[in-house]
Motif scaffolding. Structure first.
Motif, short mmCIF file in Angstrom:
data_model
loop_
_atom_site.label_atom_id
_atom_site.label_comp_id
_atom_site.label_asym_id
_atom_site.label_seq_id
_atom_site.Cartn_x
_atom_site.Cartn_y
_atom_site.Cartn_z
N THR A 133 16.73 13.83 -22.07
CA THR A 133 16.24 13.29 -23.38
C THR A 133 14.35 14.84 -22.36
OG1 THR A 133 16.12 11.04 -23.66
CG2 THR A 133 13.47 12.55 -24.33
N THR A 189 17.02 0.49 -26.01
CA THR A 189 17.50 1.67 -25.25
C THR A 189 16.10 1.70 -24.40
OG1 THR A 189 18.70 3.01 -26.93
CG2 THR A 189 17.43 4.22 -25.07
N GLY A 210 16.07 6.11 -18.20
CA GLY A 210 16.20 6.84 -19.83
C GLY A 210 16.17 8.74 -19.81
N ALA A 221 21.33 2.02 -23.08
CA ALA A 221 21.11 3.04 -22.23
C ALA A 221 20.55 2.22 -20.76
CB ALA A 221 20.39 4.38 -22.83
N ALA A 247 11.80 2.62 -29.32
CA ALA A 247 13.03 2.07 -28.34
C ALA A 247 14.56 1.44 -29.48
CB ALA A 247 12.55 0.84 -27.61
N GLU A 249 22.12 10.50 -23.51
CA GLU A 249 23.48 10.52 -23.96
C GLU A 249 24.77 9.62 -23.12
OE1 GLU A 249 22.74 15.42 -24.86
OE2 GLU A 249 24.46 14.45 -22.60
N MET A 303 17.95 11.38 -27.74
CA MET A 303 18.07 10.40 -26.76
C MET A 303 18.67 10.16 -26.02
SD MET A 303 19.54 7.32 -29.91
CE MET A 303 19.39 5.53 -28.06
N PHE A 362 13.61 3.92 -21.69
CA PHE A 362 13.47 4.99 -21.39
C PHE A 362 12.61 4.48 -19.78
CE2 PHE A 362 13.84 6.04 -25.98
CZ PHE A 362 14.71 7.61 -25.93
N LEU A 377 9.45 7.61 -29.96
CA LEU A 377 10.90 7.19 -29.53
C LEU A 377 11.11 6.25 -28.86
CD1 LEU A 377 13.81 7.57 -30.74
CD2 LEU A 377 13.95 9.36 -28.68
N LYS A 378 10.20 6.44 -27.95
CA LYS A 378 10.08 5.53 -26.38
C LYS A 378 9.23 4.41 -27.01
CE LYS A 378 9.70 8.63 -22.95
NZ LYS A 378 8.78 9.37 -21.31
N TYR A 403 15.70 12.26 -33.45
CA TYR A 403 15.35 11.16 -33.16
C TYR A 403 16.60 10.86 -32.32
CZ TYR A 403 10.73 10.03 -34.36
OH TYR A 403 9.08 9.25 -34.89
N PHE A 404 17.82 10.87 -33.09
CA PHE A 404 19.11 10.09 -32.28
C PHE A 404 19.83 11.41 -31.21
CE2 PHE A 404 23.14 12.18 -32.42
CZ PHE A 404 24.09 10.58 -32.01
#
Length: 284
Positions: free
Chosen positions: A252, A281, A238, A232, A277, A210, A208, A283, A273-274, A204-205
């Motif tokens: 991503t 973050t 995103g 971000a 969030a 950058e 993400m 996206f 991940l979206k 997951y990290f």
């Protein structure tokens, strides 16, 4: 401070586990003095001592930490090779790794990794050491299936810390087949559930957007680590577009494509991940 660092470095350079442990404890004590503050009032000291037998410490506020004279001195010393703690801990890891896996040695590996992680957090410029292949390979070696689960878990967390806000180091990780190492350990039937959870968190990290670290000049100007914004949104939409001034970063979508070579259903990770969030973050 130089005398204490010199003494602890001498212990860390030993092949004797007892001396290495002593060196680690000395460094832990130094960092505790810098990053923790004792309870201030007499009533608080009496209360904490009555409950636990010792006076408790609490983390210093990050804003005040950069203004602390001891922290500023430590941070300044880390800018030179002679007093850099991270390089000494990495050298210690190399020696410990060469001694093979056993209970006492594994404990020392975990303690060294934990301390290294703390140093990388309070002195972000030291993360640049892992742009060198020899040091990145050292972390990847600790993720071999033969390592004990505690070492593997600590190595994953240290890898995250090394890559944090460092796209150039992430590129080094990718070039050394780091994704293959991580996904192979994840798919290995002998890998413990706890380690697999850590590896999922790492993925997951990794996926993400950058955000590059602001760099040495910003750190020096403020007398301490520069804190990049947690969101971000500065990176546009995103994962899909690379903003101006973000050369060397990957979106991503690009990282999803790379990870997809080694792992199925990466799309599900990205969608999750979206939806979740993490850290705010965006996206898009």
């Amino acid at each position: 401070m130089e005398n204490l660092l010199s003494l602890s470095f001498d212990y860390l350079s030993s092949f004797d586990g007892v001396k290495i442990r002593k060196g680690l404890r000395q460094l832990e004590g130094l960092l505790a003095q810098i990053c923790l503050s004792r309870t201030t009032t007499a009533a608080e000291r009496r209360r904490s001592t009555a409950i636990d037998g010792v006076a408790k410490s609490s983390p210093k506020d990050l804003a005040s930490l950069s203004e602390d004279p001891a922290f500023r001195e430590f941070f300044k010393l880390q800018e030179g090779f002679e007093w850099n703690v991270a390089i000494r801990l990495i050298s210690c890891l190399e020696r410990l790794l060469g001694k093979g896996s056993n209970g006492q040695n594994d404990l020392l590996l975990v303690s060294t990794l934990d301390l290294l992680r703390g140093v990388l957090l309070i002195h972000p410029p030291s993360r640049s050491l892992f742009a060198r292949e020899i040091y990145m390979n050292l972390l990847l070696d600790l993720l071999e299936p033969s390592s004990c689960p505690a070492v593997q878990s600590s190595a994953v967390l240290t890898l995250v810390t090394a890559l944090l806000e460092q796209p150039s180091i992430t590129r080094c990780f990718e070039s050394l087949d780091g994704l293959l190492t991580v996904t192979s350990l994840f798919k290995n039937r002998g890998t413990s559930r706890e380690v697999k959870l850590k590896l999922v968190e790492f993925l997951y990290f990794y996926l993400m957007p950058e955000i590059p670290y602001a760099g040495r000049d910003a750190a020096n100007a403020h007398g301490g680590p520069h804190r990049s914004p947690s969101k971000a949104s500065r990176l546009g939409s995103g994962g899909r577009e690379r903003p101006e001034g973000a050369e060397g970063t990957k979106t991503t979508n690009e990282k999803q494509s790379l990870l997809g070579r080694y792992l199925n259903n990466v799309e599900d990770l990205v969608e999750d991940l979206k939806e979740t969030a993490p850290f705010g973050t965006n996206f898009g």
